[in-house]
Scaffold this active site. Structure first.
Site, PDB file in Angstrom:
ATOM      1  N   HIS A 143      13.220   6.973  34.592  1.00 38.66           N
ATOM      2  CA  HIS A 143      13.554   8.159  33.813  1.00 38.66           C
ATOM      3  C   HIS A 143      14.656   8.960  34.499  1.00 38.66           C
ATOM      4  O   HIS A 143      14.980   8.726  35.670  1.00 38.66           O
ATOM      5  CB  HIS A 143      12.323   9.052  33.610  1.00 38.66           C
ATOM      6  CG  HIS A 143      11.361   8.522  32.585  1.00 38.66           C
ATOM      7  ND1 HIS A 143      10.367   7.616  32.895  1.00 38.66           N
ATOM      8  CD2 HIS A 143      11.243   8.754  31.243  1.00 38.66           C
ATOM      9  CE1 HIS A 143       9.678   7.320  31.805  1.00 38.66           C
ATOM     10  NE2 HIS A 143      10.185   8.002  30.792  1.00 38.66           N
ATOM     11  N   LYS A 147      13.045  14.697  35.239  1.00 40.21           N
ATOM     12  CA  LYS A 147      11.625  14.521  34.900  1.00 40.21           C
ATOM     13  C   LYS A 147      10.762  14.874  36.112  1.00 40.21           C
ATOM     14  O   LYS A 147      11.003  14.366  37.213  1.00 40.21           O
ATOM     15  CB  LYS A 147      11.354  13.093  34.446  1.00 40.21           C
ATOM     16  CG  LYS A 147       9.934  12.880  33.913  1.00 40.21           C
ATOM     17  CD  LYS A 147       9.796  11.515  33.264  1.00 40.21           C
ATOM     18  CE  LYS A 147       8.381  11.270  32.757  1.00 40.21           C
ATOM     19  NZ  LYS A 147       7.987  12.233  31.711  1.00 40.21           N
TER      20      LYS A 147
END
Length: 253
Positions: A143, A147
């Site tokens: 990600h 995040k």
């Protein structure tokens, strides 16, 4: 027409959903909730959830786990169906989600995309054959560098799906850096990568003697999650108490 309250309306996902709904004749965002009103939404924006008094059919929550308790309290007290997309919830919060679902409809999914929810089914069938034959199971998720939770909620959902297929006989390993021992055949390894602007990338690896089988899902934009959230909101309209997930939405179509 489904009337939606968007919690986290100023966030990236909130804005993607807002843009999608603006073009959808079957949905309308009637109010937004966020820490401040940045003027990004044409609808009323409330900086305190408790003060949001706009009539609605459902709330979509794409915010932070820090706000989840108040979101659950709000929806529970108003019998307002909730599409809960926020990840990184604690065990205590998950219990509260279950309690809330006894009072009003809650649809919780770590990932709203059609592809991921199809993948959850496919890897169960693979596990029943491959893990049963001694293949090791590993999950790698990637990600963007903003995040905050790791592993991702989707990675955990994938691990749970694998484990369920094997009668919950496996345990999860998140960090092998402190271990100096042979891999336990009853473990599912989960590795998290954070970098750049990666939207979401998940690999499920079945590694056996002399062969490897991989299942992979890549999201190229957050629109796939936004579309799922809007469809989930339409599905929840008029629902009363109960716990739902994206498989209910997919099977209803």
């Amino acid at each position: 027409m489904v009337r939606i309250i968007m919690n986290g309306c100023n966030g990236h996902m909130g804005q993607v959903i807002y843009g999608l709904v603006a073009q959808d004749p079957e949905a309308e965002i009637v109010a937004g909730v966020d820490l401040e009103d940045k003027g990004l939404c044409a609808c009323p924006v409330f900086t305190e959830l408790e003060k949001c008094d706009v009539p609605a059919d459902v709330m979509i929550d794409f915010s932070s786990a820090k706000a989840t308790d108040s979101v659950l309290d709000y929806c529970r007290s108003r019998k307002l169906p909730l599409v809960l997309c926020t990840t990184g919830l604690s065990e205590e919060q998950l219990k509260k989600v279950d309690e809330t679902a006894k009072e009003t409809a809650v649809l919780r999914s770590a990932n709203m995309s059609l592809g991921i929810n199809t993948l959850l089914k496919l890897i169960q069938e693979a596990a029943k054959v491959l893990a049963a034959a001694g293949f090791d199971m590993e999950i790698v998720e990637r990600h963007h560098n903003l995040k905050v939770d790791a592993p991702s909620g989707t990675a955990l959902a994938l691990a749970d799906s694998l484990n369920e297929a094997m009668d919950n006989q496996y345990h999860y390993v998140y960090d092998r850096s402190q271990k100096r021992e042979k891999r336990d055949p009853k473990e599912i390894g989960i590795s998290a990568v954070r970098g750049g602007t990666i939207v979401g990338d998940h690999e499920v690896i079945f590694a056996g003697p002399d062969e490897v089988i991989e299942f992979k899902h890549t999201a190229y934009s957050k629109t796939v999650f936004a579309k799922g959230a809007v469809e989930a909101a339409k599905f929840l309209k008029g629902k009363t108490a109960g716990m739902y997930n994206m498989s209910h939405v997919i099977n209803a179509e």
